[in-house]
Scaffold this motif. Structure first.
Motif, short mmCIF file in Angstrom:
data_model
loop_
_atom_site.label_atom_id
_atom_site.label_comp_id
_atom_site.label_asym_id
_atom_site.label_seq_id
_atom_site.Cartn_x
_atom_site.Cartn_y
_atom_site.Cartn_z
N TYR A 129 40.64 -11.56 32.87
CA TYR A 129 40.09 -12.85 32.76
C TYR A 129 39.75 -12.96 31.27
O TYR A 129 39.71 -13.97 30.51
CB TYR A 129 39.02 -13.50 33.58
N GLU A 130 38.94 -12.19 30.91
CA GLU A 130 38.34 -11.99 29.58
C GLU A 130 39.45 -11.89 28.62
O GLU A 130 39.29 -12.67 27.42
CB GLU A 130 37.41 -10.82 29.34
N ILE A 131 40.48 -11.21 28.70
CA ILE A 131 41.29 -11.11 27.79
C ILE A 131 42.18 -12.37 27.60
O ILE A 131 42.48 -12.71 26.58
CB ILE A 131 42.39 -9.88 28.37
N LYS A 132 42.60 -13.06 28.80
CA LYS A 132 43.45 -14.40 28.66
C LYS A 132 42.35 -15.31 28.07
O LYS A 132 42.90 -16.18 27.24
CB LYS A 132 43.41 -14.84 30.22
N LEU A 133 41.13 -15.50 28.07
CA LEU A 133 40.24 -16.39 27.63
C LEU A 133 40.03 -16.01 25.91
O LEU A 133 40.41 -16.78 25.04
CB LEU A 133 38.79 -16.39 28.19
N ALA A 134 39.95 -14.77 25.67
CA ALA A 134 39.93 -14.29 24.25
C ALA A 134 41.18 -14.69 23.69
O ALA A 134 41.22 -14.96 22.45
CB ALA A 134 39.72 -12.90 24.22
N ASN A 187 33.06 -20.61 17.30
CA ASN A 187 32.98 -19.48 17.11
C ASN A 187 31.43 -18.70 17.39
O ASN A 187 31.52 -17.55 17.44
CB ASN A 187 33.20 -19.02 15.52
N LYS A 188 30.42 -19.46 17.50
CA LYS A 188 29.43 -19.02 17.87
C LYS A 188 29.31 -18.53 19.24
O LYS A 188 28.20 -18.17 19.85
CB LYS A 188 28.24 -20.02 17.43
N GLN A 189 30.01 -19.06 19.99
CA GLN A 189 30.16 -18.96 21.64
C GLN A 189 31.14 -17.66 22.03
O GLN A 189 31.68 -17.30 20.99
CB GLN A 189 30.40 -20.21 22.25
N ILE A 190 30.91 -17.16 23.13
CA ILE A 190 31.56 -16.41 23.82
C ILE A 190 32.43 -16.57 24.74
O ILE A 190 31.76 -17.65 25.63
CB ILE A 190 31.09 -14.95 23.71
N TYR A 235 36.83 -24.75 21.82
CA TYR A 235 38.09 -24.68 21.04
C TYR A 235 39.08 -25.64 21.51
O TYR A 235 39.65 -26.25 21.00
CB TYR A 235 38.75 -23.33 21.00
N CYS A 236 39.30 -25.94 23.17
CA CYS A 236 40.00 -26.65 23.51
C CYS A 236 39.60 -28.20 23.64
O CYS A 236 40.29 -29.06 23.10
CB CYS A 236 40.11 -26.30 25.27
N GLY A 237 38.29 -28.31 23.68
CA GLY A 237 37.63 -29.73 23.77
C GLY A 237 37.33 -30.33 22.42
O GLY A 237 37.16 -31.60 22.21
N SER A 238 36.75 -29.29 21.65
CA SER A 238 36.37 -29.98 20.15
C SER A 238 37.28 -29.51 19.07
O SER A 238 36.95 -30.24 17.77
CB SER A 238 34.93 -29.18 19.98
N VAL A 239 38.03 -28.53 18.84
CA VAL A 239 38.83 -28.13 17.83
C VAL A 239 40.26 -28.73 18.03
O VAL A 239 40.62 -29.39 17.15
CB VAL A 239 38.91 -26.66 17.82
N LYS A 240 40.85 -28.31 19.19
CA LYS A 240 42.09 -28.64 19.36
C LYS A 240 42.43 -30.06 19.27
O LYS A 240 43.80 -30.56 18.78
CB LYS A 240 42.55 -28.15 20.87
#
Length: 727
Positions: A589-594, A677-680, A688-693
Motif C-alpha cells: 500500500y505504501e509503495i503504491k502510494l509513493a 511535498n510537505k505531506q506523506i 497531488y491528485c486533487g491539487s497538482v494534477k
C-alpha cells in the motif's frame, strides 16, 4: 519545422527496414534457449530430473546434493549455448524485472581458472534489499535480502546469460517481490479448487490457474521520441495538439502492418520462440502506430514471467529497429490508450478447462459451480479487484470511453443471464423430480449450445465472460500481471473454500444429496451476487447512477481506490489464504502510494520545464517576429489605414494571453506541488491528485493552442502527426 524535428525526421525517413531471417520454421526454434523438460532429460540424471519435476508438480523440496547436480547440468547446458554468466532474475516491487550478472569464471590460486556453478549459487543469492522499494519492511541500513530459485518457471538464456527465475524476500522473511504472493495465491486456489472438483471426480489431484495476456503498445521512431523530453522522462506526451487525422476513420485497426513494424514483430517473435514464449497473434490496434501481440494460454506463474520477459525483450529488439516502445496506458491524448487484457481460467492437469461446459449435465454443473463462484468472488471483492489495477498511468485510461470504467461489473451475456435467472427460481431444499429433469435437460443441458451462440463481447465491461474464460479488461499495458492475478486467485480461492463449507453443511444438516446441495448453494450465490452483473453500456452516465443504487464502488483515482488494500477485511482475506501478512500488505500500500506521488511529481516537473523552457520562449520568438512585421507595416503605410496589421495584432494579443496563462498556471502548480511535498503517504498522494494534477490539463490547453499558432518552423517539439504517422 525546427532543426531538431527536421533532423529527427530526416534520420527516420532515410532508414531501411531491418531484414529478418525467416528461413526456419518457428516451431523448430521454440524453447531452444530454455532449460525445459526436454533439456533436463538430456542433461540431468534420472534422480535429479524426478526431483525437479516433483518440485514443479507437487511443491516438494529439492535436496542440496540434487541441487548441486542440477546446477552443474544447467551450467553445462548454458555454456553449450554460449552463456558466460548467470543471474537470479526476479520481479521487485518496482513493477519491472531485476538481475545481477555473475560470471561462471573463477580464479584458482591466481594462476588457474575454471567455470564453476554449484547448488548454493543456483538456489540462493543475496542482492541488496535496501535499494528496492520495501514499504518500510527494510531500512536503508538493513540491506540483506535473498533471491531463491523458483523451479516451477524454467531457466532460460538471453544475451549469453543464464537467467534463473527467483522469488525475492527480506532477511526477516517478508516478500519483497510480485512473484512470492502470486505463488502462494496459486497454491491457495489449487487447494480449494481441487477440493470442489472432487464433488465431480474424486481422482482430481490438481487445478491450475491459466492466463492469456494481450499486450498492447505503441511503436515510435527513436529519433522522434528522443526529441520529446516528456516521452523520454514520463513515457507519455504531456502536451501536443491532436493531429487532424487520428483514428476517426477506423483504418488502422487490423490493417496491413507497416513494413518496419512487421520487421520488428518478426524479430521479436523469433526471440520469443527461442525463449519459449508462445506468442501467436500480432495485429494493428485501434490507434495509429499502436499494435498488439498475444500468446497461447499458459499456467499463470509462467505466463506472468513470460509477459515480464517479453516487455524486456521488446525494448531491446526495438532498439535494434530504431523504435521506442511505449507501454504507458495513455501516451497520446485524443486516441485510444493501451491495455493488457488478462484472460483467466482454471484447468485440470490434463488441460480440461473448468470454465468450459461439457457434454453431460454433470460436467455442466461443474462449469456452473466455478462460473457462479467466480462472479460471487468478484461481487464480494470488487473494490479490491479495482485496486489491483490502479496506477497514475492507468487512471488516464479507465473510464475514458475507450476502456472499462472504474466501476467493476461482470458481463456474462443475455443467454447466460437467463440461465442464472432460471436457477435462481429453483425451490429451496430438496428438488422435485420435475425440477431435477428441468435442470438437467432444459437449463444445464443447453449450456454448450447457449455458449456456442453467445459470441458477443461487451468491451465496456471490466470483467467479461467470453465463452470459456473471464477477461479482466481493466489491467493496464505497463502493469505486471502478477498483481491482478494474485488478487483474482486469492478471492476465488476464498470463495471456493466458503462454497465447499456451505455445500458440506447442507449435506450434513439437511440430509441433501450432493447435487441438490450444490444447486441450493449456487442459487443463493446467484441471488447474492446479482448486483455485480451488468450487460449494458459501461460508458453511460445511467450506469454510474445505477451502480450507485446497487452499492457498487466508483473509485476513479488511485488514492481513492487504494484505501481498501489496508482494510480489515482485505488483511483477513490475505492472511486466511496464507498469501500475504499484514506487514506485507501495508508495505505494498505504501509503495503504491509513493509510486503514484513520485510519478505525478516527475510529470509536473517535466511539464513545467517544457512549458517555460520550450513552449514560452518559442512563442515569444514568434511573437517578436509578428511585432517586427507589424512595426514595419505601420512604418510603410503610416496612419492611412486604420486596420493595418489588425490580424497580426490580434494574434500577438492572443499569444500573450496564452503565455501569461501558462506562466501563471505553472507558478500555481509549483506552489501546489510544494504543499503536497510537505505531506506523506495518503495525504501527499491525495494532494497531488486533487491539487497538482488538475493543472496538467490547464497548462496543456494553452500550450496546445500555441502549437496551432506558432510558425511550424519554430515549434521545438515533434508533433502528433509526425509521431503517429511516420512509419
Amino acid at each position: 519545422m525546427s532543426i531538431i524535428r527536421f533532423n529527427a525526421l530526416k534520420e527516420t525517413l532515410h532508414r531501411k527496414p531491418v531484414q529478418v531471417n525467416q528461413s526456419e520454421k518457428r516451431s523448430t526454434l521454440f524453447g531452444q534457449n530454455v532449460f525445459n523438460k526436454y533439456a533436463m532429460q538430456q542433461y540431468l540424471t534420472r534422480a535429479a530430473y524426478e526431483s525437479v519435476m516433483n518440485a514443479i508438480e507437487h511443491g516438494t523440496r529439492i535436496d542440496r546434493k540434487i541441487a548441486d547436480q542440477v546446477a552443474v547440468s544447467m551450467k553445462d547446458w548454458a555454456m553449450s549455448k554460449g552463456a558466460t554468466h548467470y543471474t537470479h532474475w526476479f520481479q521487485p516491487l518496482t513493477g519491472a524485472t531485476a538481475e545481477k550478472h555473475d560470471a561462471f569464471f573463477e580464479s584458482i590460486n591466481g594462476s588457474l581458472a575454471m567455470e564453476k556453478f554449484d547448488g548454493e549459487q543456483l538456489v540462493q543469492q543475496e542482492p541488496d534489499a535496501s535499494s528496492f522499494p520495501s514499504g518500510g519492511i527494510r531500512n536503508t541500513f538493513e540491506a540483506r535480502g535473498f533471491t531463491a530459485w523458483d523451479p516451477t518457471s524454467p531457466a532460460f538464456i538471453y544475451e549469453r546469460t543464464l537467467c534463473i527465475p527467483t522469488i525475492f524476500v527480506a532477511y526477516t522473511g517478508e516478500a519483497l517481490d510480485n512473484k512470492t504472493p502470486l505463488l502462494k495465491s496459486l497454491q491457495a486456489i489449487d487447494t480449494h479448487a481441487t477440493a470442489v472438483c472432487r464433488y465431480f471426480d474424486k481422482n482430481i489431484n490438481k487445478v491450475n490457474a491459466t492466463l492469456g495476456w494481450e499486450q498492447e503498445f505503441f511503436l515510435i521512431d527513436t529519433a522522434l521520441a528522443v526529441s520529446r523530453p516528456d516521452i523520454q522522462l514520463t513515457g507519455r506526451t504531456l502536451i501536443g495538439h491532436s493531429s487532424a487525422k487520428g483514428q476517426q476513420l477506423d483504418d488502422h485497426y487490423f490493417g496491413i502492418i507497416p513494413a518496419r513494424a512487421m520487421s520488428f514483430m518478426q524479430d521479436l517473435e523469433e526471440e520469443c520462440m527461442l525463449l519459449g514464449i508462445p506468442v501467436k497473434t500480432r495485429h494493428n490496434e485501434v490507434a495509429p502506430n499502436q499494435f498488439e501481440v498475444a500468446p497461447i494460454f499458459e499456467e499463470v506463474n509462467l505466463a506472468v514471467d513470460h509477459n515480464c520477459l517479453l516487455m524486456d525483450v521488446m525494448q531491446k529488439v526495438a532498439d535494434r529497429h530504431q523504435f521506442k516502445v511505449l507501454f504507458h496506458e495513455k501516451p497520446f491524448a485524443g486516441i485510444n490508450g493501451s491495455a493488457k487484457h488478462n484472460n483467466w481460467s482454471l484447468a485440470l492437469e490434463n488441460g480440461t478447462n473448468l470454465l468450459s461446459p461439457g457434454k453431460t449435465p454433470m460436467k455442466n454443473l461443474q462449469f456452473l459451480t466455478f462460473f457462479v463462484n467466480t462472479i460471487k468472488a468478484v461481487f464480494e471483492n470488487e473494490e479490491l479487484l479495482r485496486a489491483s489495477v490502479v496506477s497514475a498511468s492507468n487512471d488516464h485510461r479507465l473510464g475514458a470511453n475507450e476502456a472499462p470504467p472504474a466501476i467493476i461489473s461482470v458481463f456474462i451475456g443475455a443467454q447466460l443471464s437467463a440461465v442464472l435467472d432460471e436457477l435462481e427460481n429453483v425451490t429451496k431444499g430438496k428438488l422435485s423430480p420435475k425440477e431435477k429433469t428441468d435442470l438437467k435437460l432444459n437449463i444445464i443441458g443447453k449450456i454448450p449450445e447457449i455458449l456456442l451462440d453467445n459470441t458477443d463481447i461487451n468491451r465496456t465491461s471490466p470483467f467479461a465472460f467470453t465463452g470459456n474464460k473471464f477477461e479482466f479488461r481493466a489491467v493496464g499495458s505497463s502493469a505486471n500481471c502478477a498483481g491482478p492475478m494474485t488478487v483474482l486467485n486469492t478471492i476465488i480461492a476464498k470463495q471456493l473454500k466458503e462454497f465447499k463449507q456451505d455445500v458440506d453443511q447442507l449435506i450434513e444438516s439437511k440430509n441433501l444429496k450432493k447435487d441438490e446441495a450444490i444447486f441450493n448453494v449456487l442459487r443463493e450465490y446467484i441471488k447474492a451476487s446479482k448486483k455485480i452483473r451488468f450487460d449494458g453500456d459501461g460508458y453511460g452516465q445511467a450506469w454510474e447512477k445505477e451502480a450507485k443504487k446497487r452499492g457498487l464502488s466508483n473509485n476513479g483515482t488511485t488514492p481513492a481506490a487504494l484505501k481498501v488494500m489496508i482494510s480489515k477485511n482485505v488483511i483477513d482475506l490475505y492472511e486466511e489464504m496464507n498469501v500475504m501478512s499484514k506487514i506485507e500488505i501495508e508495505a505494498r500500500y505504501e509503495i503504491k502510494l509513493a509510486e503514484y506521488t513520485k510519478r505525478l511529481q516527475i510529470e509536473s516537473r517535466v511539464l513545467g520545464d517544457i512549458s517555460r523552457n520550450h513552449v514560452v520562449p518559442t512563442a515569444i520568438i514568434y511573437q517578436n517576429t509578428l511585432l517586427e512585421n507589424t512595426k514595419n507595416l505601420k512604418e510603410i503605410f503610416g496612419g492611412e489605414y486604420k486596420n493595418i496589421a489588425k490580424e497580426q495584432i490580434e494574434l500577438i494579443m492572443t499569444i500573450s494571453k496564452h503565455i501569461t496563462e501558462i506562466n501563471a498556471k505553472v507558478i500555481q502548480m509549483e506552489a501546489a506541488r510544494s504543499e503536497a511535498n510537505k505531506q506523506i503517504g495518503l495525504k501527499s498522494a491525495e494532494q497531488y491528485c486533487g491539487s497538482v494534477k488538475p493543472f496538467f490539463e490547464q497548462i496543456r490547453y494553452h500550450c496546445d493552442k500555441l502549437e496551432t499558432m506558432v510558425d511550424d518552423n519554430l515549434w521545438p517539439l515533434t508533433k502528433y502527426r509526425e509521431l503517429l504517422f511516420t512509419k
